[in-house]
Design a protein around this motif. Structure first.
Motif, mmCIF file in Angstrom:
data_model
loop_
_atom_site.group_PDB
_atom_site.id
_atom_site.type_symbol
_atom_site.label_atom_id
_atom_site.label_comp_id
_atom_site.label_asym_id
_atom_site.label_seq_id
_atom_site.Cartn_x
_atom_site.Cartn_y
_atom_site.Cartn_z
ATOM 1 N N PRO A 280 15.914 -12.083 14.504
ATOM 2 C CA PRO A 280 16.140 -11.493 13.192
ATOM 3 C C PRO A 280 16.300 -12.280 11.977
ATOM 4 O O PRO A 280 15.826 -12.110 10.888
ATOM 5 N N PHE A 281 16.932 -13.542 12.097
ATOM 6 C CA PHE A 281 17.226 -14.538 11.118
ATOM 7 C C PHE A 281 16.166 -15.447 10.777
ATOM 8 O O PHE A 281 15.806 -15.540 9.537
ATOM 9 N N VAL A 282 15.357 -15.825 11.992
ATOM 10 C CA VAL A 282 14.223 -16.462 11.423
ATOM 11 C C VAL A 282 13.198 -15.632 10.789
ATOM 12 O O VAL A 282 12.686 -15.915 9.882
ATOM 13 N N GLN A 283 12.967 -14.241 11.134
ATOM 14 C CA GLN A 283 12.213 -13.332 10.527
ATOM 15 C C GLN A 283 12.694 -13.158 8.863
ATOM 16 O O GLN A 283 11.883 -13.160 8.061
ATOM 17 N N VAL B 74 15.272 -9.143 -0.047
ATOM 18 C CA VAL B 74 15.885 -9.648 0.988
ATOM 19 C C VAL B 74 16.726 -8.558 1.567
ATOM 20 O O VAL B 74 16.798 -8.220 3.081
ATOM 21 N N PRO B 75 17.785 -7.612 1.009
ATOM 22 C CA PRO B 75 18.383 -6.770 1.514
ATOM 23 C C PRO B 75 17.713 -5.663 2.152
ATOM 24 O O PRO B 75 18.084 -5.209 3.124
ATOM 25 N N GLY B 76 16.456 -5.504 1.721
ATOM 26 C CA GLY B 76 15.671 -4.398 2.364
ATOM 27 C C GLY B 76 14.982 -4.908 3.715
ATOM 28 O O GLY B 76 15.139 -4.182 4.711
ATOM 29 N N ILE B 77 14.653 -6.332 3.632
ATOM 30 C CA ILE B 77 14.101 -6.905 4.922
ATOM 31 C C ILE B 77 15.477 -6.731 5.921
ATOM 32 O O ILE B 77 14.831 -6.717 7.391
#
Lengths: 373, 241
Positions: free
Chosen positions: A29-32, A181-184
């Motif tokens: 998730p963090f790479v994405q 960013v918050p949405g992703i």
């Protein structure tokens, strides 16, 4: 309730023994998040413009200089005839072609009016629209400048000009990352949650252990809770790591209340994990669960308002977004993180995910059968 | 031996669409009995067992297990039965000890009882050395013995075993039957399906199912007498051909 603890313990043992699952839960998730946040850039800058200047007048050069001076346009090439301008466009070497016809300045001075020709590559409609708007703004500005120069103002009284002063609220520098960013982040955590719970119960069906569980005295809601709690905890850990990335890496401001957000996030995770479990109870194989999850996630993600505003969607599509949990989460994250909205402003969003959470988990418990029909 | 009834089925039936998998079977099993439930592949044995365990809704008929109706009293029924399915049903990514602890916990055994009890079971099975290995690393025969222990860990009155010994070597099979006898000796009713006819000889009574119906039901000795043959193998062949 002790049964639930044994189920949770067993689930965690299995998760932490799965070498394939751990990177999916805690690294992917963090790479994405980082990758997508940089890539999903909606700012349109450095559009390639091809200029056909057939006038060679001082005014025409002034205009070209003004266009070049903005960060939105780069003068990529120039030519003298229209057909080479078309060719450049056909080869996709320019986004816009601007033609300044012969006698441009002459008509302007003599007739007080003149024309420019603008061709826009509209394969990407959004970009074309924005390019048009930007260029028009520049040309209008240029127009006004010319008029002020040509009309001699009466001494002592400058020409009346209306100046609009504007300010961008909640995101003063228009940093698209604050918006995206918050949405992703919530979208990624939703995907993880739905896929993992979606596959989990089906996996027990496939390997046969579900029968062994079904002959036991375990209650149906204990089983669903035992599956919900581990993934809930993991999703929360993901949210914390993701928020840290958002706040410290992307420097997204957090204006609102942290506890209000935690309240929402917890309800939201219960809602989407319940959805995953419902998918799991209606599927017979992991493949089926995967396809149903994909189907829903793609719709939820593209119709969440993350990439395109919900207000721009057709009326029927706006209706669909009302049963889309991601749409509520994206809106909530933006409101609370960027705008600092309080409980009264977001109460309807909290209400919506609460209803969703109750509905999805009730459906999951109801649809899970210990005795096959 | 007392003659309390552990399992009673009357006209138990299950249909899947137009196909009748179990066709009005009636029988009763006494408490503490080892009952062999024989039949060719596809005869309907597993379907019948699943109905008796409350895993599958019957289409008709009546049945009670441990005195509880399989339609209405599934909750109490589940407390009183153990089930070892045909498919391997332990968690392969847990150790033998973790499997026992998990099922003990699910059945609501007190936490302080689970540990000593699981340890006693593992020692008895000879799995003490392997108690922290993953089940996936164990040979099939050991897994089956462990699965039987898991199914009877909560001390049910009746245990259903669906082909527990298929694919298991003869030595381990003998050990497995030793475990079954021990459980029966302590009063547990055993309802077992098998394809090994010498195992049928170990049962007190056997039934032979053909195409969803019970064609014969008696002690192995009486069945051999009735069909005038010398082994259960021949009884089975005569009935199922």
């Amino acid at each position: 309730m002790k049964t639930v603890l044994y189920l949770v313990q067993k689930e965690f043992l299995q998760i932490f023994r799965n070498r394939f699952l751990l990177p999916i839960l805690f690294i992917m998730p963090f790479v994405q998040l980082i990758l997508l946040s940089y890539a999903a850039n909606f700012e349109i800058k450095h559009l390639k413009i091809h200029v056909i200047n057939q006038d060679f007048s001082p005014v025409s050069y002034q205009l070209i200089n003004k266009i070049q001076g903005s960060t939105y346009f780069d003068l990529s090439s120039a030519s003298l005839d229209v057909s080479s301008g078309y060719r450049v466009m056909e080869k996709d070497e320019a986004d816009l072609v601007l033609r300044i016809p012969p006698n441009f300045e002459k008509h302007l001075r003599k007739d007080n009016q003149t024309a420019l020709q603008l061709l826009i590559n509209a394969i990407n409609g959004t970009q074309a629209g924005l390019a048009n708007a930007y260029l028009n703004a520049i040309i209008n500005d240029f127009n006004q400048q010319l008029r002020m120069e040509s009309i001699p103002s009466p001494a002592g009284s400058p020409l009346a000009v209306v100046n609009v002063e504007y300010r961008n609220w909640f995101n003063p520098l228009l940093d698209y990352k604050f918006n995206i960013v918050p949405g992703i982040l919530v979208t990624l955590v939703t995907m993880i949650g739905v896929f993992l719970t979606g596959l989990n119960i089906v996996r027990e069906k496939e390997i046969g252990t579900i029968e062994q569980l079904n002959v036991t005295t375990m209650k149906k809601h204990h089983f669903i809770l035992g599956k919900l709690i581990p993934f809930w905890i993991i999703a929360l850990i993901d949210i914390f790591i993701g928020l840290s990335v958002a706040l410290f890496w992307f420097e997204v401001p957090f204006v609102g209340s942290f506890w209000l957000m935690m309240l929402f996030i917890n309800l939201y995770m219960i809602a989407v994990l319940g959805l995953g479990m419902f998918i799991s109870t209606i599927s017979h194989t992991q493949q089926q669960a995967m396809f149903v999850s994909f189907f829903l996630i793609i719709i939820f993600m593209l119709m969440s308002g993350l990439f395109t505003p919900i207000e721009n969607m057709p009326y029927w599509a706006q209706w669909i977004t009302r049963i889309n949990p991601i749409a509520y989460a994206v809106e909530f994250m933006r409101m609370v993180m960027l705008r600092g909205s309080g409980l009264p402003e977001v109460a309807h969003l909290i209400g919506a995910v609460t209803v969703f959470a109750i509905a999805s988990n009730t459906l999951a418990v109801w649809n899970y059968r210990k005795t096959a029909q | 031996m007392n003659h309390e009834v552990a399992i009673r089925a009357e006209g138990l039936t299950r249909k899947f669409g137009a196909f009748t998998a179990v066709d009005h079977i009636s029988f009763s099993v006494e408490k503490g009995e080892i009952f062999g439930f024989l039949g060719a592949n596809g005869a309907g044995k597993t379907t019948a067992i699943k109905m008796l365990c409350g895993l599958l809704q019957p289409s008709g008929g009546k049945a009670s297990v441990g005195g509880f109706d399989i339609f209405r009293q599934t909750g109490q029924l589940r407390r009183n039965i153990g089930y070892m399915s045909q498919r391997f049903s332990l968690y392969e990514d847990l150790s033998p000890y973790e499997n026992l602890r998990f099922y003990g916990g699910i059945y609501g055994l007190p936490r302080r009882e689970i540990k000593p009890k699981a340890e006693a079971v593992l020692k008895k099975l000879g799995l003490w050395e392997e108690k922290d290995q993953l089940v996936s690393a164990l040979p099939l025969g050991w897994k089956q013995k462990l699965a039987f222990s898991v199914a009877s860990f909560h001390e049910p009155a009746i245990v259903f075993l669906d082909e527990p010994t298929s694919g298991v070597d003869p030595v381990t099979r003998r050990q497995f039957w030793h475990m079954i006898y021990e459980a029966a000796h302590q009063g547990t009713t055993i309802f077992i399906t098998t394809h090994y006819m010498e195992e049928a000889e170990y049962c007190k009574r056997v039934s032979i199912m053909v195409s969803g119906r019970i064609q014969a039901l008696d002690t192995p000795g009486k069945l051999k007498e009735q069909y005038q043959v010398s082994s259960m193998d021949e009884v089975f062949l005569k009935l199922t051909r």
